[in-house]
Write an enzyme that holds these catalytic residues in place. Structure first.
Site, PDB file in Angstrom:
ATOM      1  N   TRP A  40       1.016  -0.983   0.064  1.00  0.00           N
ATOM      2  CA  TRP A  40       0.097  -0.055  -0.006  1.00  0.00           C
ATOM      3  C   TRP A  40       0.945   1.333   0.062  1.00  0.00           C
ATOM      4  O   TRP A  40       0.507   2.307  -0.559  1.00  0.00           O
ATOM      5  CB  TRP A  40      -0.711  -0.189   1.359  1.00  0.00           C
ATOM      6  CG  TRP A  40      -1.669   1.057   1.463  1.00  0.00           C
ATOM      7  CD1 TRP A  40      -2.853   1.508   0.882  1.00  0.00           C
ATOM      8  CD2 TRP A  40      -1.415   2.498   2.237  1.00  0.00           C
ATOM      9  NE1 TRP A  40      -3.515   2.750   1.129  1.00  0.00           N
ATOM     10  CE2 TRP A  40      -2.507   3.393   1.992  1.00  0.00           C
ATOM     11  CE3 TRP A  40      -0.352   2.818   3.094  1.00  0.00           C
ATOM     12  CZ2 TRP A  40      -2.376   4.558   2.724  1.00  0.00           C
ATOM     13  CZ3 TRP A  40      -0.406   3.915   3.628  1.00  0.00           C
ATOM     14  CH2 TRP A  40      -1.307   4.897   3.458  1.00  0.00           C
ATOM     15  N   HIS A  41       1.924   1.094   0.648  1.00  0.00           N
ATOM     16  CA  HIS A  41       2.876   2.211   0.725  1.00  0.00           C
ATOM     17  C   HIS A  41       3.490   2.631  -0.731  1.00  0.00           C
ATOM     18  O   HIS A  41       3.843   3.889  -0.957  1.00  0.00           O
ATOM     19  CB  HIS A  41       3.989   2.061   1.934  1.00  0.00           C
ATOM     20  CG  HIS A  41       3.594   2.307   3.469  1.00  0.00           C
ATOM     21  ND1 HIS A  41       2.830   1.381   3.805  1.00  0.00           N
ATOM     22  CD2 HIS A  41       3.370   3.252   3.978  1.00  0.00           C
ATOM     23  CE1 HIS A  41       2.477   1.768   5.307  1.00  0.00           C
ATOM     24  NE2 HIS A  41       2.941   3.264   5.134  1.00  0.00           N
ATOM     25  N   GLY A  42       3.800   1.654  -1.704  1.00  0.00           N
ATOM     26  CA  GLY A  42       4.424   2.057  -2.691  1.00  0.00           C
ATOM     27  C   GLY A  42       4.607   0.914  -3.816  1.00  0.00           C
ATOM     28  O   GLY A  42       4.919  -0.313  -3.025  1.00  0.00           O
ATOM     29  N   PHE A  48       2.706   8.396  -0.813  1.00  0.00           N
ATOM     30  CA  PHE A  48       2.087   6.989  -0.663  1.00  0.00           C
ATOM     31  C   PHE A  48       0.542   7.355  -1.018  1.00  0.00           C
ATOM     32  O   PHE A  48      -0.176   6.400  -1.023  1.00  0.00           O
ATOM     33  CB  PHE A  48       2.043   6.673   0.886  1.00  0.00           C
ATOM     34  CG  PHE A  48       3.572   6.546   1.150  1.00  0.00           C
ATOM     35  CD1 PHE A  48       4.320   5.890   0.327  1.00  0.00           C
ATOM     36  CD2 PHE A  48       3.968   6.996   2.390  1.00  0.00           C
ATOM     37  CE1 PHE A  48       5.937   5.623   0.717  1.00  0.00           C
ATOM     38  CE2 PHE A  48       5.343   7.203   2.556  1.00  0.00           C
ATOM     39  CZ  PHE A  48       6.137   6.410   1.962  1.00  0.00           C
TER      40      PHE A  48
END
Length: 478
Positions: A320-322, A478
Protein backbone atom coordinates in the site's frame (compact mmCIF):
# COMPACT_ATOMS: atom_id res chain seq x y z
CA UNK A 1 0.19 23.31 -1.76
CA UNK A 2 1.52 21.87 1.49
CA UNK A 3 0.88 22.90 5.10
CA UNK A 4 4.53 23.88 5.52
CA UNK A 5 4.42 26.54 2.82
CA UNK A 6 4.12 30.30 2.94
CA UNK A 7 1.12 30.39 0.64
CA UNK A 8 -0.81 27.96 2.83
CA UNK A 9 -0.03 29.67 6.13
CA UNK A 10 -0.46 33.27 5.00
CA UNK A 11 -3.09 32.98 2.28
CA UNK A 12 -5.10 29.74 2.10
CA UNK A 13 -5.56 29.12 5.84
CA UNK A 14 -6.67 32.68 6.75
CA UNK A 15 -9.03 32.67 3.74
CA UNK A 16 -10.48 29.30 4.72
CA UNK A 17 -10.99 30.30 8.37
CA UNK A 18 -12.56 33.62 7.40
CA UNK A 19 -14.99 31.98 4.98
CA UNK A 20 -15.79 29.24 7.49
CA UNK A 21 -16.55 31.49 10.45
CA UNK A 22 -18.42 34.10 8.39
CA UNK A 23 -20.74 31.41 7.00
CA UNK A 24 -23.86 30.26 8.90
CA UNK A 25 -23.63 26.79 10.47
CA UNK A 26 -25.90 25.06 7.98
CA UNK A 27 -23.66 26.01 5.04
CA UNK A 28 -20.26 25.24 6.58
CA UNK A 29 -20.03 21.80 4.97
CA UNK A 30 -20.24 23.62 1.64
CA UNK A 31 -17.31 25.82 2.65
CA UNK A 32 -15.26 22.77 3.63
CA UNK A 33 -16.18 21.01 0.39
CA UNK A 34 -15.49 23.87 -2.02
CA UNK A 35 -12.26 25.10 -0.41
CA UNK A 36 -10.94 21.56 0.12
CA UNK A 37 -11.36 20.90 -3.59
CA UNK A 38 -9.61 24.19 -4.30
CA UNK A 39 -6.75 23.00 -2.05
CA UNK A 40 -6.53 19.71 -3.94
CA UNK A 41 -6.94 21.24 -7.40
CA UNK A 42 -4.04 23.58 -6.68
CA UNK A 43 -1.85 20.65 -7.72
CA UNK A 44 -3.91 19.15 -10.59
CA UNK A 45 -7.52 19.95 -11.36
CA UNK A 46 -8.13 16.77 -13.41
CA UNK A 47 -7.35 14.58 -10.40
CA UNK A 48 -9.84 16.63 -8.39
CA UNK A 49 -12.50 15.45 -10.83
CA UNK A 50 -11.31 11.87 -10.29
CA UNK A 51 -11.70 12.23 -6.52
CA UNK A 52 -15.18 13.72 -6.96
CA UNK A 53 -16.23 10.92 -9.34
CA UNK A 54 -15.10 8.13 -6.99
CA UNK A 55 -16.83 9.87 -4.07
CA UNK A 56 -20.09 10.19 -5.99
CA UNK A 57 -20.08 6.56 -7.23
CA UNK A 58 -19.36 5.18 -3.75
CA UNK A 59 -22.05 7.37 -2.18
CA UNK A 60 -24.71 6.22 -4.68
CA UNK A 61 -23.67 2.57 -4.38
CA UNK A 62 -23.79 2.63 -0.60
CA UNK A 63 -27.24 4.25 -0.65
CA UNK A 64 -28.49 1.48 -2.96
CA UNK A 65 -26.92 -1.20 -0.78
CA UNK A 66 -28.45 0.22 2.39
CA UNK A 67 -31.94 0.32 0.88
CA UNK A 68 -31.85 -3.30 -0.25
CA UNK A 69 -33.08 -6.13 1.98
CA UNK A 70 -31.65 -8.76 -0.35
CA UNK A 71 -28.34 -10.06 1.05
CA UNK A 72 -27.14 -11.21 -2.36
CA UNK A 73 -27.76 -7.79 -3.85
CA UNK A 74 -25.99 -6.10 -0.94
CA UNK A 75 -23.02 -8.45 -1.25
CA UNK A 76 -22.88 -7.92 -5.02
CA UNK A 77 -22.80 -4.14 -4.61
CA UNK A 78 -20.11 -4.41 -1.95
CA UNK A 79 -17.97 -6.77 -4.04
CA UNK A 80 -18.42 -4.67 -7.18
CA UNK A 81 -17.40 -1.45 -5.45
CA UNK A 82 -14.42 -3.05 -3.69
CA UNK A 83 -13.19 -4.35 -7.05
CA UNK A 84 -13.80 -0.95 -8.68
CA UNK A 85 -12.03 1.01 -5.92
CA UNK A 86 -9.08 -1.36 -5.72
CA UNK A 87 -8.94 -1.55 -9.52
CA UNK A 88 -8.62 2.23 -9.68
CA UNK A 89 -5.91 2.14 -7.03
CA UNK A 90 -4.12 -0.66 -8.88
CA UNK A 91 -4.15 1.23 -12.16
CA UNK A 92 -2.73 4.46 -10.83
CA UNK A 93 -0.39 3.01 -8.25
CA UNK A 94 0.73 -0.38 -9.47
CA UNK A 95 0.32 -0.49 -13.26
CA UNK A 96 3.86 0.74 -13.92
CA UNK A 97 5.23 -1.72 -11.36
CA UNK A 98 3.20 -4.54 -12.90
CA UNK A 99 4.31 -3.89 -16.50
CA UNK A 100 7.94 -3.37 -15.45
CA UNK A 101 7.92 -6.63 -13.48
CA UNK A 102 6.32 -8.60 -16.32
CA UNK A 103 8.81 -7.12 -18.80
CA UNK A 104 11.73 -7.95 -16.51
CA UNK A 105 10.65 -11.57 -15.99
CA UNK A 106 9.34 -12.52 -19.44
CA UNK A 107 10.79 -10.02 -21.93
CA UNK A 108 14.40 -9.45 -20.87
CA UNK A 109 13.55 -6.05 -19.45
CA UNK A 110 12.27 -4.69 -22.78
CA UNK A 111 8.99 -2.78 -22.47
CA UNK A 112 5.99 -4.50 -24.09
CA UNK A 113 4.21 -2.72 -26.91
CA UNK A 114 0.93 -2.91 -24.98
CA UNK A 115 2.39 -1.10 -21.97
CA UNK A 116 0.98 2.42 -21.62
CA UNK A 117 3.08 5.50 -20.94
CA UNK A 118 4.08 6.04 -17.31
CA UNK A 119 0.97 6.56 -15.18
CA UNK A 120 1.04 9.60 -12.87
CA UNK A 121 0.00 8.85 -9.29
CA UNK A 122 -2.72 11.22 -7.98
CA UNK A 123 -1.73 12.61 -4.58
CA UNK A 124 -3.77 11.15 -1.74
CA UNK A 125 -5.48 8.42 -3.78
CA UNK A 126 -4.41 5.70 -1.31
CA UNK A 127 -6.07 7.61 1.50
CA UNK A 128 -9.37 8.54 -0.13
CA UNK A 129 -9.78 5.05 -1.58
CA UNK A 130 -9.36 3.64 1.95
CA UNK A 131 -11.85 6.21 3.27
CA UNK A 132 -14.39 5.07 0.67
CA UNK A 133 -13.74 1.37 1.37
CA UNK A 134 -14.28 1.71 5.11
CA UNK A 135 -17.55 3.56 4.44
CA UNK A 136 -18.70 0.74 2.13
CA UNK A 137 -17.80 -2.03 4.57
CA UNK A 138 -19.18 -0.27 7.66
CA UNK A 139 -22.57 0.22 5.99
CA UNK A 140 -22.54 -3.35 4.61
CA UNK A 141 -21.85 -4.71 8.11
CA UNK A 142 -24.68 -2.45 9.40
CA UNK A 143 -22.26 -0.79 11.79
CA UNK A 144 -23.08 2.56 10.19
CA UNK A 145 -26.02 4.22 8.50
CA UNK A 146 -25.18 6.16 5.34
CA UNK A 147 -24.69 9.88 5.36
CA UNK A 148 -27.96 11.69 4.90
CA UNK A 149 -26.18 14.36 2.90
CA UNK A 150 -23.92 13.99 -0.13
CA UNK A 151 -22.35 17.34 0.75
CA UNK A 152 -21.35 16.08 4.22
CA UNK A 153 -19.93 12.83 2.84
CA UNK A 154 -18.01 14.44 0.01
CA UNK A 155 -16.76 17.14 2.42
CA UNK A 156 -15.50 14.32 4.65
CA UNK A 157 -13.64 12.67 1.76
CA UNK A 158 -12.16 15.95 0.53
CA UNK A 159 -11.54 17.62 3.93
CA UNK A 160 -8.10 19.12 3.31
CA UNK A 161 -6.40 18.38 6.70
CA UNK A 162 -6.49 14.61 6.09
CA UNK A 163 -6.99 14.58 2.32
CA UNK A 164 -3.38 14.04 1.20
CA UNK A 165 -1.50 12.15 3.93
CA UNK A 166 -4.10 10.99 6.43
CA UNK A 167 -4.70 10.03 9.17
CA UNK A 168 -6.77 7.20 7.67
CA UNK A 169 -10.22 8.16 8.95
CA UNK A 170 -13.61 6.51 8.81
CA UNK A 171 -16.85 8.36 8.17
CA UNK A 172 -18.10 6.85 11.43
CA UNK A 173 -15.44 8.94 13.23
CA UNK A 174 -16.75 12.23 11.88
CA UNK A 175 -20.38 11.61 10.95
CA UNK A 176 -21.92 13.05 14.12
CA UNK A 177 -19.41 15.91 14.09
CA UNK A 178 -20.74 16.98 10.70
CA UNK A 179 -24.20 17.25 12.26
CA UNK A 180 -23.11 19.10 15.40
CA UNK A 181 -19.78 20.27 16.83
CA UNK A 182 -18.65 22.91 19.26
CA UNK A 183 -16.73 26.04 18.29
CA UNK A 184 -15.02 28.06 20.98
CA UNK A 185 -11.69 29.84 21.68
CA UNK A 186 -10.34 26.94 23.79
CA UNK A 187 -10.80 24.49 20.95
CA UNK A 188 -9.34 26.89 18.41
CA UNK A 189 -6.31 27.59 20.64
CA UNK A 190 -5.67 23.87 21.11
CA UNK A 191 -5.80 23.46 17.34
CA UNK A 192 -3.37 26.34 16.84
CA UNK A 193 -0.91 24.85 19.36
CA UNK A 194 -1.09 21.42 17.69
CA UNK A 195 -0.58 23.01 14.28
CA UNK A 196 2.48 25.01 15.38
CA UNK A 197 4.12 22.10 17.21
CA UNK A 198 3.53 19.92 14.15
CA UNK A 199 5.02 22.59 11.89
CA UNK A 200 8.10 22.77 14.14
CA UNK A 201 8.45 18.97 14.03
CA UNK A 202 8.39 19.01 10.26
CA UNK A 203 10.43 22.08 9.42
CA UNK A 204 12.98 22.22 12.26
CA UNK A 205 13.67 18.53 12.88
CA UNK A 206 12.50 16.38 9.96
CA UNK A 207 13.96 18.67 7.30
CA UNK A 208 17.26 18.91 9.21
CA UNK A 209 17.49 15.12 9.59
CA UNK A 210 16.67 14.80 5.88
CA UNK A 211 19.92 16.54 4.96
CA UNK A 212 21.88 13.85 6.82
CA UNK A 213 19.75 10.95 5.59
CA UNK A 214 19.85 12.04 1.94
CA UNK A 215 23.63 12.48 2.05
CA UNK A 216 24.23 9.10 3.72
CA UNK A 217 21.93 7.15 1.40
CA UNK A 218 23.75 8.68 -1.60
CA UNK A 219 27.16 7.40 -0.48
CA UNK A 220 28.29 4.29 -2.37
CA UNK A 221 29.53 1.49 -0.11
CA UNK A 222 28.96 3.43 3.15
CA UNK A 223 31.01 2.63 6.22
CA UNK A 224 29.36 1.57 9.47
CA UNK A 225 29.39 5.14 10.82
CA UNK A 226 27.95 6.58 7.60
CA UNK A 227 25.31 3.87 7.23
CA UNK A 228 24.12 4.03 10.86
CA UNK A 229 24.07 7.81 10.77
CA UNK A 230 21.95 7.69 7.63
CA UNK A 231 19.59 4.97 8.88
CA UNK A 232 18.96 6.66 12.23
CA UNK A 233 18.65 10.09 10.60
CA UNK A 234 16.02 8.72 8.21
CA UNK A 235 14.18 7.12 11.16
CA UNK A 236 14.03 10.56 12.78
CA UNK A 237 13.12 12.31 9.54
CA UNK A 238 10.25 9.95 8.76
CA UNK A 239 8.81 10.07 12.26
CA UNK A 240 8.91 13.87 12.63
CA UNK A 241 7.78 14.40 9.05
CA UNK A 242 4.71 12.21 9.37
CA UNK A 243 3.85 12.86 13.02
CA UNK A 244 4.36 16.58 12.28
CA UNK A 245 1.85 16.34 9.41
CA UNK A 246 -0.61 14.40 11.60
CA UNK A 247 -0.30 16.98 14.38
CA UNK A 248 -0.93 19.80 11.89
CA UNK A 249 -3.95 17.90 10.50
CA UNK A 250 -5.37 17.44 14.01
CA UNK A 251 -4.76 21.11 14.76
CA UNK A 252 -6.41 22.35 11.57
CA UNK A 253 -9.46 20.15 12.20
CA UNK A 254 -9.77 21.42 15.78
CA UNK A 255 -9.70 25.02 14.53
CA UNK A 256 -13.05 24.34 12.85
CA UNK A 257 -14.50 22.14 15.57
CA UNK A 258 -13.58 18.61 14.42
CA UNK A 259 -11.33 16.19 16.23
CA UNK A 260 -9.29 13.44 14.57
CA UNK A 261 -7.87 10.28 16.09
CA UNK A 262 -4.23 10.44 17.16
CA UNK A 263 -1.84 8.74 14.77
CA UNK A 264 1.28 8.30 16.93
CA UNK A 265 2.04 7.51 20.56
CA UNK A 266 5.82 7.70 21.13
CA UNK A 267 6.51 4.69 18.83
CA UNK A 268 10.29 4.82 19.24
CA UNK A 269 9.98 3.82 22.90
CA UNK A 270 8.27 0.54 21.97
CA UNK A 271 9.58 -2.64 23.60
CA UNK A 272 8.52 -5.04 20.83
CA UNK A 273 7.18 -4.86 17.27
CA UNK A 274 3.61 -5.62 18.33
CA UNK A 275 3.87 -2.64 20.67
CA UNK A 276 5.42 -0.58 17.84
CA UNK A 277 2.44 -1.15 15.56
CA UNK A 278 0.06 -0.03 18.30
CA UNK A 279 1.91 3.28 18.44
CA UNK A 280 3.00 3.91 14.82
CA UNK A 281 0.52 5.18 12.20
CA UNK A 282 -2.28 4.04 14.51
CA UNK A 283 -5.08 4.87 12.08
CA UNK A 284 -3.59 2.69 9.31
CA UNK A 285 -2.77 -0.15 11.71
CA UNK A 286 -6.34 -0.26 13.01
CA UNK A 287 -7.73 0.04 9.46
CA UNK A 288 -5.67 -2.93 8.26
CA UNK A 289 -6.67 -4.91 11.37
CA UNK A 290 -10.41 -4.21 11.04
CA UNK A 291 -10.85 -4.42 7.27
CA UNK A 292 -8.11 -6.80 6.14
CA UNK A 293 -6.74 -8.98 8.96
CA UNK A 294 -10.17 -9.70 10.49
CA UNK A 295 -11.75 -10.16 7.04
CA UNK A 296 -9.09 -12.80 6.28
CA UNK A 297 -10.12 -14.65 9.43
CA UNK A 298 -7.80 -12.99 11.96
CA UNK A 299 -6.87 -15.42 14.70
CA UNK A 300 -10.24 -17.23 14.69
CA UNK A 301 -9.40 -20.14 12.35
CA UNK A 302 -6.13 -21.79 13.36
CA UNK A 303 -2.64 -20.96 14.54
CA UNK A 304 -1.10 -21.47 11.12
CA UNK A 305 -3.83 -19.39 9.46
CA UNK A 306 -3.19 -16.62 12.00
CA UNK A 307 0.44 -16.48 10.92
CA UNK A 308 -0.55 -16.42 7.26
CA UNK A 309 -3.04 -13.63 7.92
CA UNK A 310 -0.44 -11.61 9.82
CA UNK A 311 2.09 -12.00 7.01
CA UNK A 312 -0.46 -11.17 4.30
CA UNK A 313 -1.67 -8.10 6.17
CA UNK A 314 1.83 -6.71 6.63
CA UNK A 315 2.94 -7.47 3.06
CA UNK A 316 -0.18 -5.80 1.66
CA UNK A 317 0.37 -2.92 4.10
CA UNK A 318 3.87 -2.57 2.70
CA UNK A 319 2.57 -2.69 -0.87
CA UNK A 320 0.00 0.00 0.00
CA UNK A 321 2.90 2.34 0.72
CA UNK A 322 4.35 1.97 -2.75
CA UNK A 323 4.80 -0.16 -5.85
CA UNK A 324 8.34 -1.28 -5.18
CA UNK A 325 9.95 -4.50 -3.99
CA UNK A 326 11.52 -2.57 -1.10
CA UNK A 327 8.07 -1.86 0.38
CA UNK A 328 7.07 -5.52 0.03
CA UNK A 329 10.24 -6.61 1.85
CA UNK A 330 9.64 -3.96 4.53
CA UNK A 331 6.13 -5.31 5.11
CA UNK A 332 7.34 -8.92 5.12
CA UNK A 333 10.13 -8.02 7.59
CA UNK A 334 7.60 -6.62 10.07
CA UNK A 335 5.22 -9.52 9.42
CA UNK A 336 8.02 -11.97 10.24
CA UNK A 337 8.69 -10.31 13.59
CA UNK A 338 4.99 -10.14 14.45
CA UNK A 339 4.78 -13.89 13.80
CA UNK A 340 7.86 -14.56 15.94
CA UNK A 341 6.39 -12.51 18.79
CA UNK A 342 3.03 -14.31 18.46
CA UNK A 343 4.90 -17.64 18.47
CA UNK A 344 6.64 -16.75 21.76
CA UNK A 345 3.52 -15.12 23.23
CA UNK A 346 5.14 -11.68 23.53
CA UNK A 347 2.68 -9.12 24.90
CA UNK A 348 2.50 -5.56 23.56
CA UNK A 349 2.10 -4.28 27.11
CA UNK A 350 5.35 -5.90 28.31
CA UNK A 351 7.32 -3.86 30.91
CA UNK A 352 10.16 -1.70 29.67
CA UNK A 353 13.52 -3.45 29.45
CA UNK A 354 16.54 -1.89 27.80
CA UNK A 355 17.44 -5.11 25.95
CA UNK A 356 13.95 -5.44 24.47
CA UNK A 357 13.92 -1.78 23.47
CA UNK A 358 17.32 -2.07 21.76
CA UNK A 359 16.25 -5.16 19.82
CA UNK A 360 12.98 -3.49 18.77
CA UNK A 361 14.87 -0.37 17.69
CA UNK A 362 17.29 -2.47 15.65
CA UNK A 363 14.39 -4.23 13.91
CA UNK A 364 12.50 -1.10 12.90
CA UNK A 365 15.64 0.82 11.89
CA UNK A 366 16.63 -2.05 9.58
CA UNK A 367 13.08 -1.99 8.26
CA UNK A 368 13.34 1.75 7.51
CA UNK A 369 16.43 1.05 5.38
CA UNK A 370 14.22 -0.96 3.00
CA UNK A 371 11.47 1.67 3.27
CA UNK A 372 13.84 4.50 2.31
CA UNK A 373 15.90 2.74 -0.38
CA UNK A 374 14.92 3.15 -4.00
CA UNK A 375 16.13 -0.34 -4.94
CA UNK A 376 16.93 -3.59 -3.19
CA UNK A 377 20.55 -3.08 -4.24
CA UNK A 378 20.72 0.22 -2.37
CA UNK A 379 19.10 -1.36 0.69
CA UNK A 380 21.60 -4.23 0.75
CA UNK A 381 24.46 -1.77 0.29
CA UNK A 382 23.29 0.21 3.33
CA UNK A 383 22.80 -2.93 5.41
CA UNK A 384 26.25 -4.19 4.43
CA UNK A 385 27.63 -0.87 5.61
CA UNK A 386 25.72 -1.04 8.91
CA UNK A 387 27.32 -4.40 9.63
CA UNK A 388 30.82 -3.08 8.88
CA UNK A 389 31.54 -4.68 5.52
CA UNK A 390 32.75 -1.35 4.04
CA UNK A 391 34.82 -0.12 6.97
CA UNK A 392 33.88 1.56 10.22
CA UNK A 393 34.82 5.24 10.47
CA UNK A 394 33.26 8.33 8.88
CA UNK A 395 35.37 9.26 5.84
CA UNK A 396 36.57 12.81 5.36
CA UNK A 397 35.35 12.78 1.73
CA UNK A 398 31.78 12.72 3.03
CA UNK A 399 32.04 14.19 6.54
CA UNK A 400 31.65 17.76 5.24
CA UNK A 401 28.08 16.99 4.17
CA UNK A 402 26.97 16.50 7.78
CA UNK A 403 26.78 20.08 9.05
CA UNK A 404 26.88 20.99 12.72
CA UNK A 405 23.45 22.64 12.49
CA UNK A 406 21.80 19.53 11.01
CA UNK A 407 23.56 17.24 13.50
CA UNK A 408 22.46 19.41 16.44
CA UNK A 409 18.78 19.40 15.39
CA UNK A 410 19.07 15.69 14.60
CA UNK A 411 20.27 15.10 18.18
CA UNK A 412 17.34 17.17 19.49
CA UNK A 413 15.04 15.01 17.39
CA UNK A 414 16.44 11.82 18.92
CA UNK A 415 15.98 13.23 22.42
CA UNK A 416 12.38 14.31 21.74
CA UNK A 417 11.48 11.00 20.10
CA UNK A 418 12.64 9.15 23.21
CA UNK A 419 11.16 11.59 25.75
CA UNK A 420 8.02 12.76 23.98
CA UNK A 421 5.58 11.37 26.53
CA UNK A 422 7.44 13.06 29.39
CA UNK A 423 7.49 16.35 27.49
CA UNK A 424 3.74 16.20 26.92
CA UNK A 425 3.23 15.61 30.63
CA UNK A 426 5.50 18.51 31.59
CA UNK A 427 3.61 20.92 29.32
CA UNK A 428 0.24 19.20 29.94
CA UNK A 429 -0.50 18.87 26.24
CA UNK A 430 -3.14 16.15 26.04
CA UNK A 431 -3.83 14.00 22.99
CA UNK A 432 -7.31 14.01 21.45
CA UNK A 433 -7.73 10.49 22.83
CA UNK A 434 -7.04 11.75 26.36
CA UNK A 435 -9.36 14.73 25.83
CA UNK A 436 -12.21 12.48 24.69
CA UNK A 437 -11.60 10.06 27.57
CA UNK A 438 -11.57 12.95 30.09
CA UNK A 439 -14.65 14.64 28.63
CA UNK A 440 -12.57 17.71 27.68
CA UNK A 441 -12.67 17.47 23.89
CA UNK A 442 -14.92 20.54 23.57
CA UNK A 443 -12.95 22.57 26.10
CA UNK A 444 -9.30 21.44 25.89
CA UNK A 445 -6.95 23.02 28.45
CA UNK A 446 -3.78 24.76 27.22
CA UNK A 447 -1.17 25.93 29.70
CA UNK A 448 0.62 29.25 29.21
CA UNK A 449 4.07 27.55 28.98
CA UNK A 450 2.75 25.27 26.24
CA UNK A 451 1.25 28.19 24.31
CA UNK A 452 4.52 30.14 24.65
CA UNK A 453 6.68 27.21 23.50
CA UNK A 454 4.37 26.49 20.56
CA UNK A 455 4.43 30.14 19.50
CA UNK A 456 8.22 30.35 19.64
CA UNK A 457 8.73 27.03 17.83
CA UNK A 458 6.10 27.90 15.25
CA UNK A 459 7.76 31.27 14.65
CA UNK A 460 11.18 29.67 14.19
CA UNK A 461 9.69 27.11 11.82
CA UNK A 462 8.07 29.84 9.72
CA UNK A 463 11.38 31.71 9.52
CA UNK A 464 13.12 28.54 8.35
CA UNK A 465 10.49 27.58 5.79
CA UNK A 466 10.61 31.10 4.33
CA UNK A 467 14.32 30.49 3.74
CA UNK A 468 13.83 26.98 2.38
CA UNK A 469 12.21 26.81 -1.03
CA UNK A 470 10.93 23.25 -0.86
CA UNK A 471 9.82 21.11 2.10
CA UNK A 472 7.80 18.19 0.67
CA UNK A 473 6.14 15.64 2.95
CA UNK A 474 7.35 12.04 2.65
CA UNK A 475 3.87 10.58 2.90
CA UNK A 476 2.59 12.52 -0.12
CA UNK A 477 4.08 9.78 -2.33
CA UNK A 478 1.91 7.13 -0.70
Amino acid sequence: MVFSSVIFIFTYLPLFLACYYLTPNRFRSWVILVLSYAFYAWWRIDFAFLMFFTTWVNYIAVAQMFRSDNDRVRLSILAGMVVADLGLLFYFKYFNFFTDSVSYVFNGGETYAWALPQVILPIGISFYIFHNLSYLVDVYRRDLTPSRSFVDFSAFIAFFPHQIAGPVLRFADLKEQFYARAHNPAKFNYGAVRFMTGLAKKVLIADSAAVIADAAFAIPNPTAAEAWLGAIAYSIQLYFDFSGYSSMAIGLAMMVGFYFVENFDAPYTSVNITDFWRRWHISLSSWLRDYLYISLGGNRISISRTYVNLAATMVLGGLWHGANMTFIVWGAWHGLWLIIERLFNVKASAPFRVGNWLLTTLVFVIGWVFFRSETMGQAMDMLSGMFGFHGLALRSDYAWQFTGFSLALFAVGVAIALGERQLRQVFRLKSTHELVKGGEIDNPPITQPMALVATVLGGLAILKLVADSDTPFLYFQF
